[in-house]
Design an enzyme around this catalytic site. Sequence first.
Site, PDB file in Angstrom:
ATOM      1  N   TYR A  16       0.815  -1.215   0.000  1.00 26.22           N
ATOM      2  CA  TYR A  16       0.000   0.000   0.000  1.00 26.22           C
ATOM      3  C   TYR A  16       0.846   1.261   0.000  1.00 26.22           C
ATOM      4  O   TYR A  16       0.439   2.296  -0.517  1.00 26.22           O
ATOM      5  CB  TYR A  16      -0.918   0.001   1.215  1.00 26.22           C
ATOM      6  CG  TYR A  16      -1.909  -1.140   1.178  1.00 26.22           C
ATOM      7  CD1 TYR A  16      -2.920  -1.150   0.228  1.00 26.22           C
ATOM      8  CD2 TYR A  16      -1.799  -2.203   2.057  1.00 26.22           C
ATOM      9  CE1 TYR A  16      -3.816  -2.200   0.174  1.00 26.22           C
ATOM     10  CE2 TYR A  16      -2.698  -3.251   2.004  1.00 26.22           C
ATOM     11  CZ  TYR A  16      -3.711  -3.246   1.063  1.00 26.22           C
ATOM     12  OH  TYR A  16      -4.589  -4.276   1.002  1.00 26.22           O
ATOM     13  N   CYS A  17       1.991   1.223   0.647  1.00 32.23           N
ATOM     14  CA  CYS A  17       2.788   2.429   0.748  1.00 32.23           C
ATOM     15  C   CYS A  17       4.254   2.098   0.591  1.00 32.23           C
ATOM     16  O   CYS A  17       4.742   1.276   1.336  1.00 32.23           O
ATOM     17  CB  CYS A  17       2.560   3.099   2.097  1.00 32.23           C
ATOM     18  SG  CYS A  17       3.290   4.724   2.225  1.00 32.23           S
TER      19      CYS A  17
END
Lengths: 79, 379
Positions: A16-17
């Site tokens: 996600y990041c």
Amino acid sequence: MRQVDFTKQVDARGTYCPGPLMELVKSIKRGQMGDVIELISDDKGSRVDIPEWVNKMGHEIANERLEGEDYYIAVRKMK
Amino acid sequence: MPKKIVIVGGGSGGMMVANRLARQLPDEIKRNEVEITLLSNTEKHIYQPGYLFIAFNEQQPEHFIRKQERIAHRLVNLVYDDVQIIDPGTNRVHGDKSTYSYDYLVIATGSHPDMNSIPGLSEGADNFYTLEGAEKLRDKLADFQEGKILITIDVPHKCPAAPLEITLMLDDYFRKKGVRDQVEIKYTYPIGRIHSLQPVADWGLPEFEKRNIDYETFFNLEEVDSKKKVAITMDGEEHSYDILISIPAHTGAKAVIDSGLGDEDGFIPTDRYNLKMEGSDDVYVVGDATNLPISKAGSTAHYQAETLVHNLISRVKGRPETARYSGKVACFLENSLEDASMITFDYQHPPKPATTSDMLHWFKSVYNELYWLNARGIL
């Protein structure tokens, strides 16, 4: 379900990041002109934001396909 | 002969691994069945998230710095040496002062901002990703009364939330100084939204609009002309600035690059679940040094250290390695000098920013102190 030869494959599933598109930006920046980077993402947003970035930056989509929920996009570095 | 566990790197990840091992294997270490050596190239342990607060003079730099020997557990063999080559072929690590053999190796060599990654960047840009940079920026911001601050971001970089945080904190800082109307703040981002995480972009954008923070997406910096004070992007456009705060691309450690263990950025190909270096059973990687496509952040190193230590202890005791890293990361999101949000996520669960509150800012302030318990392997 055509596939292309790629210089490097980045498996960004389950991340996600910084996220799949940022992984692609990093790989394209480090690559040589003509390199093809294939990215795999299971984030539905990638199907929109990756082609948008590729077109905006003047690179080329060499191939894209869906395998189940996994989105494969191969990007050729053009400059 | 004791089983030798060598840890390269005395930052957050390396120190946590060393101390957690020492706390959980005291009898084995005392019986000389296990030896834990931590190799650090610096006598200082710096809490790097503190740079953000140093830049705004919210805390003194000394507040975030301790001596390594004050942090390392007494059963850890702490050695100051600058590792040059890691050789998994011979199970040896070569430093400036000595060579160290190992049975199990943990590489915790971090990531490093490269201010030479773009022409003109080191001359024209400020940063808050180094102690020296944060102190210099603090002094510039203190004197700044009017003009334009431009924020640029390159990849890969550690602490993905920090660029957004400094932007929101700048707004508050200049409001409190009473000169916000004379200061233009412009934030930029390489892709089509203001943060790579859509939920974080959705959290920050209304704040930008409400607080008159300018922004530009698809902004890919290619050159800085420090004489003309312009940042030049991939499309050839020139963007003026009075202060340029730049988050440069990071690389892995020189020792990793020189040892041929890294990818093109110097980060080590690592299994995302067991945290072993790809192709090796005896070499583990923790924190920013991995090539995993997840946040390079202290919390990542912390959660990885829990997995890795559990497996190393199992291994030392002849038991199976069953712990798997879930991809867990936790980040605070400072919204100003007074309030904050936070996110947690892992490989399976996307982040969802918590409601912004004073309480979460206080929690962050408290965590800045609790960190030292983390580094000691207690928390």
